[in-house]
Design an enzyme around this catalytic site. Sequence first.
Site, PDB file in Angstrom:
ATOM      1  N   LYS A 225       0.879  -1.172   0.000  1.00 10.94           N
ATOM      2  CA  LYS A 225       0.000   0.000   0.000  1.00 10.94           C
ATOM      3  C   LYS A 225       0.908   1.212   0.000  1.00 10.94           C
ATOM      4  O   LYS A 225       1.684   1.418   0.944  1.00 10.94           O
ATOM      5  CB  LYS A 225      -0.857  -0.058   1.266  1.00 10.94           C
TER       6      LYS A 225
HETATM    7  P1  FBP Z   1      -6.796   7.359   4.289  1.00  9.07           P
HETATM    8  O1  FBP Z   1      -7.354   6.773   3.018  1.00  9.07           O
HETATM    9  O2  FBP Z   1      -7.841   8.053   5.081  1.00  9.07           O
HETATM   10  O3  FBP Z   1      -5.576   8.197   3.999  1.00  9.07           O
HETATM   11  O4  FBP Z   1      -6.343   6.127   5.176  1.00  9.07           O
HETATM   12  C1  FBP Z   1      -5.254   5.310   4.812  1.00  9.07           C
HETATM   13  C2  FBP Z   1      -4.253   5.239   5.947  1.00  9.07           C
HETATM   14  O5  FBP Z   1      -3.126   4.460   5.633  1.00  9.07           O
HETATM   15  C3  FBP Z   1      -4.855   4.754   7.255  1.00  9.07           C
HETATM   16  O6  FBP Z   1      -4.821   3.375   7.374  1.00  9.07           O
HETATM   17  C4  FBP Z   1      -4.021   5.466   8.267  1.00  9.07           C
HETATM   18  O7  FBP Z   1      -4.688   5.749   9.435  1.00  9.07           O
HETATM   19  C5  FBP Z   1      -3.680   6.739   7.589  1.00  9.07           C
HETATM   20  O8  FBP Z   1      -3.768   6.540   6.203  1.00  9.07           O
HETATM   21  C6  FBP Z   1      -2.282   7.162   7.955  1.00  9.07           C
HETATM   22  O9  FBP Z   1      -1.943   8.274   7.226  1.00  9.07           O
HETATM   23  P2  FBP Z   1      -0.669   9.118   7.575  1.00  9.07           P
HETATM   24  O10 FBP Z   1       0.358   8.190   8.135  1.00  9.07           O
HETATM   25  O11 FBP Z   1      -0.271   9.721   6.269  1.00  9.07           O
HETATM   26  O12 FBP Z   1      -1.097  10.109   8.572  1.00  9.07           O
END
Ligand code: FBP
Length: 263
Positions: free
Chosen positions: A179
Amino acid sequence: MIPLTDSPVTRDGKVLILAMDHGLEHGPSADFSSVPETLNPQKIFDIATHDAVTSLAVQKGVAETYYPSYEDDVSLLAKLNGTSNLWMGEPYSPKNWTVDYAAELGADAVGYTVYSGSNHEPQMYEDFREVQETAHRDHDMPVVMWSYPRGQGLKNDTKESVIAYGSRIAHELGADIAKVKYPGSRESMEWAVESAADTKVVMSGGSKVSDYDFLSSVEAVMDAGGAGLAVGRNVWQRDDPERILDALEKVIFEDATADEALE
Ligand code: FBP
């Protein structure tokens, strides 16, 4: 690697992970204030019953409490590590539950964040090794790496070379799905997909943008050979999450363009 063709966390080899670990990662005030009802995990589980969603990624406490009522309708992706943003050190994400315990709760896959480039990279790789080997060897469970190069040395963590490096690291360390953040264009995503070899690559959703901008980036990811999407805010922060999931279903599983999906 685990064959993903018949896995409950894919559909026709493609992926739409709904993520809701933001309460831990960002806190309740940051992401939930515009949609207070989603602070109740049951609301997110209800959204995850949509046919387009191939798994729901949550932390242990949420899984323990809510998953038993949804195990027939939702595939569980156990997000094993996670950190709050109250802590300001170099990026590190501790493991909060084990693969064995996730399997006991009925998880279909496990997810793990790795911050390559952080001063804590050696520890994170060691933590990931134990997770990956236990998931594959003892449970035949696919492993999704949230592959986020990040830390003091990295000034721009969404540039093409960094994202491709992240997807390659996921492959080298044995993840079944990487991811990664969207690198900004279809061409850059192609490089990330190629770099990941047999590891599937999915785009990380990011903060909320317009329907068209969001679906266009997903379309670019699919055109680039990506396997789909892992998304949180761009689904459950919308007034009508079902509508955007209907559109995502068309783009990810039915090869529709963003325009066609929005019609
Ligand atoms: P979003 O689609 O809302 O960005 O979520 C994906 C994700 O990987 C979540 O699992 C996680 O909480 C968040 O993004 C973390 O984002 P970051 O580390 O950029 O704050």
